[in-house]
Design a protein around this motif. Structure first.
Motif, PDB file in Angstrom:
ATOM      1  N   HIS A  20     -65.054  34.866  -3.692  1.00 18.09           N
ATOM      2  CA  HIS A  20     -64.092  33.791  -3.590  1.00 18.09           C
ATOM      3  C   HIS A  20     -62.726  34.320  -3.135  1.00 18.09           C
ATOM      4  N   PRO A  21     -62.201  33.762  -2.033  1.00 20.75           N
ATOM      5  CA  PRO A  21     -60.895  34.181  -1.563  1.00 20.75           C
ATOM      6  C   PRO A  21     -59.784  33.500  -2.347  1.00 20.75           C
ATOM      7  N   ASP A  22     -58.572  33.688  -1.860  1.00 19.17           N
ATOM      8  CA  ASP A  22     -57.393  33.099  -2.476  1.00 19.17           C
ATOM      9  C   ASP A  22     -57.567  31.582  -2.595  1.00 19.17           C
ATOM     10  N   PRO A  23     -57.394  31.004  -3.821  1.00 16.49           N
ATOM     11  CA  PRO A  23     -57.509  29.550  -3.967  1.00 16.49           C
ATOM     12  C   PRO A  23     -56.590  28.775  -3.039  1.00 16.49           C
ATOM     13  N   ARG A  24     -55.457  29.388  -2.637  1.00 14.09           N
ATOM     14  CA  ARG A  24     -54.548  28.690  -1.734  1.00 14.09           C
ATOM     15  C   ARG A  24     -55.185  28.464  -0.372  1.00 14.09           C
ATOM     16  N   ALA A  25     -56.014  29.416   0.076  1.00 14.68           N
ATOM     17  CA  ALA A  25     -56.714  29.237   1.347  1.00 14.68           C
ATOM     18  C   ALA A  25     -57.739  28.121   1.237  1.00 14.68           C
ATOM     19  N   ILE A  26     -58.418  28.057   0.083  1.00 15.35           N
ATOM     20  CA  ILE A  26     -59.397  26.989  -0.133  1.00 15.35           C
ATOM     21  C   ILE A  26     -58.695  25.639  -0.191  1.00 15.35           C
ATOM     22  N   ALA A  27     -57.550  25.582  -0.875  1.00 13.76           N
ATOM     23  CA  ALA A  27     -56.796  24.330  -0.973  1.00 13.76           C
ATOM     24  C   ALA A  27     -56.394  23.829   0.411  1.00 13.76           C
ATOM     25  N   GLN A  28     -55.952  24.747   1.277  1.00 14.23           N
ATOM     26  CA  GLN A  28     -55.563  24.343   2.631  1.00 14.23           C
ATOM     27  C   GLN A  28     -56.773  23.860   3.413  1.00 14.23           C
ATOM     28  N   ARG A  29     -57.908  24.537   3.206  1.00 12.51           N
ATOM     29  CA  ARG A  29     -59.140  24.135   3.888  1.00 12.51           C
ATOM     30  C   ARG A  29     -59.558  22.727   3.465  1.00 12.51           C
ATOM     31  N   ILE A  30     -59.437  22.444   2.181  1.00 11.28           N
ATOM     32  CA  ILE A  30     -59.782  21.111   1.677  1.00 11.28           C
ATOM     33  C   ILE A  30     -58.850  20.059   2.266  1.00 11.28           C
ATOM     34  N   ALA A  31     -57.557  20.352   2.286  1.00  9.56           N
ATOM     35  CA  ALA A  31     -56.596  19.397   2.828  1.00  9.56           C
ATOM     36  C   ALA A  31     -56.865  19.114   4.305  1.00  9.56           C
ATOM     37  N   ASP A  32     -57.145  20.167   5.087  1.00 11.83           N
ATOM     38  CA  ASP A  32     -57.413  19.978   6.514  1.00 11.83           C
ATOM     39  C   ASP A  32     -58.685  19.173   6.738  1.00 11.83           C
ATOM     40  N   ARG A  33     -59.734  19.487   5.960  1.00 11.44           N
ATOM     41  CA  ARG A  33     -61.002  18.781   6.129  1.00 11.44           C
ATOM     42  C   ARG A  33     -60.880  17.327   5.675  1.00 11.44           C
ATOM     43  N   ARG A  34     -60.122  17.089   4.617  1.00 11.95           N
ATOM     44  CA  ARG A  34     -59.922  15.716   4.138  1.00 11.95           C
ATOM     45  C   ARG A  34     -59.238  14.865   5.204  1.00 11.95           C
ATOM     46  N   ARG A  35     -58.234  15.445   5.864  1.00 10.80           N
ATOM     47  CA  ARG A  35     -57.557  14.708   6.936  1.00 10.80           C
ATOM     48  C   ARG A  35     -58.485  14.484   8.124  1.00 10.80           C
ATOM     49  N   GLN A  36     -59.329  15.471   8.401  1.00  9.86           N
ATOM     50  CA  GLN A  36     -60.273  15.343   9.507  1.00  9.86           C
ATOM     51  C   GLN A  36     -61.249  14.193   9.265  1.00  9.86           C
ATOM     52  N   LEU A  37     -61.666  14.026   8.017  1.00 10.57           N
ATOM     53  CA  LEU A  37     -62.601  12.951   7.662  1.00 10.57           C
ATOM     54  C   LEU A  37     -61.889  11.648   7.309  1.00 10.57           C
ATOM     55  N   ASN A  38     -60.551  11.645   7.382  1.00  9.77           N
ATOM     56  CA  ASN A  38     -59.752  10.460   7.068  1.00  9.77           C
ATOM     57  C   ASN A  38     -60.014   9.978   5.642  1.00  9.77           C
ATOM     58  N   LEU A  39     -60.030  10.948   4.716  1.00 10.13           N
ATOM     59  CA  LEU A  39     -60.231  10.647   3.296  1.00 10.13           C
ATOM     60  C   LEU A  39     -58.921  10.812   2.542  1.00 10.13           C
ATOM     61  N   THR A  40     -58.623   9.858   1.673  1.00  9.46           N
ATOM     62  CA  THR A  40     -57.492  10.049   0.772  1.00  9.46           C
ATOM     63  C   THR A  40     -57.924  10.979  -0.357  1.00  9.46           C
ATOM     64  N   GLU A  41     -56.950  11.474  -1.095  1.00 12.36           N
ATOM     65  CA  GLU A  41     -57.254  12.322  -2.245  1.00 12.36           C
ATOM     66  C   GLU A  41     -58.092  11.556  -3.261  1.00 12.36           C
ATOM     67  N   GLU A  42     -57.763  10.287  -3.469  1.00 12.23           N
ATOM     68  CA  GLU A  42     -58.504   9.458  -4.422  1.00 12.23           C
ATOM     69  C   GLU A  42     -59.944   9.244  -3.959  1.00 12.23           C
ATOM     70  N   GLU A  43     -60.133   9.045  -2.657  1.00  9.84           N
ATOM     71  CA  GLU A  43     -61.490   8.842  -2.132  1.00  9.84           C
ATOM     72  C   GLU A  43     -62.327  10.107  -2.269  1.00  9.84           C
ATOM     73  N   LEU A  44     -61.722  11.272  -2.009  1.00 14.98           N
ATOM     74  CA  LEU A  44     -62.458  12.525  -2.169  1.00 14.98           C
ATOM     75  C   LEU A  44     -62.862  12.718  -3.622  1.00 14.98           C
ATOM     76  N   ALA A  45     -61.941  12.460  -4.556  1.00 15.70           N
ATOM     77  CA  ALA A  45     -62.253  12.600  -5.973  1.00 15.70           C
ATOM     78  C   ALA A  45     -63.387  11.668  -6.370  1.00 15.70           C
TER      79      ALA A  45
END
Length: 226
Positions: free
Chosen positions: A14-39
């Protein structure tokens, strides 16, 4: 598929959680998902999603596997990033999918007893403790030291999660219960619970405290591939 496979602890570095957090944010925007929808897709509260992203996969691999499936990625792609397929692999890797479990299916997965995690809502974030549990009349019961950190107060809010995850294969299941704690004080009930298989080896010392989790909501997901 062996859904009862234990987690492959060393399957992924597992790499730095900050890199994972950025990856999640980028992918969420790519899929047009809000934070609430992803949860919601990942079967967790928005607050718990934020804590998972902050603390990283080592805190709850099952939760991250659900996040990966909700983002249409494998667990490895989420925590390590996407890479070119290995030589000789022409098609895409199997995609993990989340399949909702009914309430009876959730109880079936939990079985009669096992090991789960109890989360208590404290600041700055929830404290999570592994516990041995048993299912008793539509509730979850665990034993702990009365002075221990897992000794939830009467009527306090808490959550309970149990899962069987193989993060290497992106398969398994996860059940989450949210509800309130009840301290069991009836001597007859305590005596009956103490006779349950394995109860003598549970934590709690010579005078343990029994906690019953009365569910307000129970949700579950089975993680498969397509």
């Amino acid at each position: 598929m062996n859904e009862n496979a234990e987690p492959a602890a060393a399957a992924v570095r597992h790499p730095d959680p900050r890199a994972i957090a950025q990856r999640i944010a980028d992918r969420r925007r790519q899929l047009n998902l809000t934070e609430e929808e992803l949860a919601n897709h990942a079967a967790m509260s928005t607050g718990y999603l934020r804590h998972l992203i902050e603390w990283g996969p080592e805190f709850d691999r099952g939760g991250f596997l659900r996040i990966a499936a909700a983002l249409r990625w494998t667990y490895r792609e989420l925590v390590q990033g996407r890479s070119d397929p290995p030589p000789g692999q022409t098609g895409p890797a199997p995609r993990p999918v989340l399949i909702h479990l009914t309430e009876p299916e959730c109880w079936e997965k939990l079985g009669t007893h096992g090991i789960g995690r109890v989360a208590l809502p404290v600041q700055p974030g929830p404290e999570v403790f592994p516990v041995n549990y048993t299912v008793d009349a539509g509730t979850v019961v665990y034993r702990t030291d009365p002075r221990g950190a897992a000794a939830a107060g009467e009527a306090s809010a808490l959550s309970f999660e149990a899962d069987r995850i193989d993060d290497r294969l992106s398969r398994g299941w996860s059940v989450l219960i949210t509800g309130t704690a009840e301290r069991i004080v009836d001597p007859q009930v305590v005596e009956r619970l103490a006779q349950l298989p394995g109860a003598e080896s549970w934590a709690g010392g010579s005078r343990p405290l029994w906690i019953r989790i009365r569910p307000e909501q129970i949700t579950g997901r089975r993680i498969g591939t397509m």
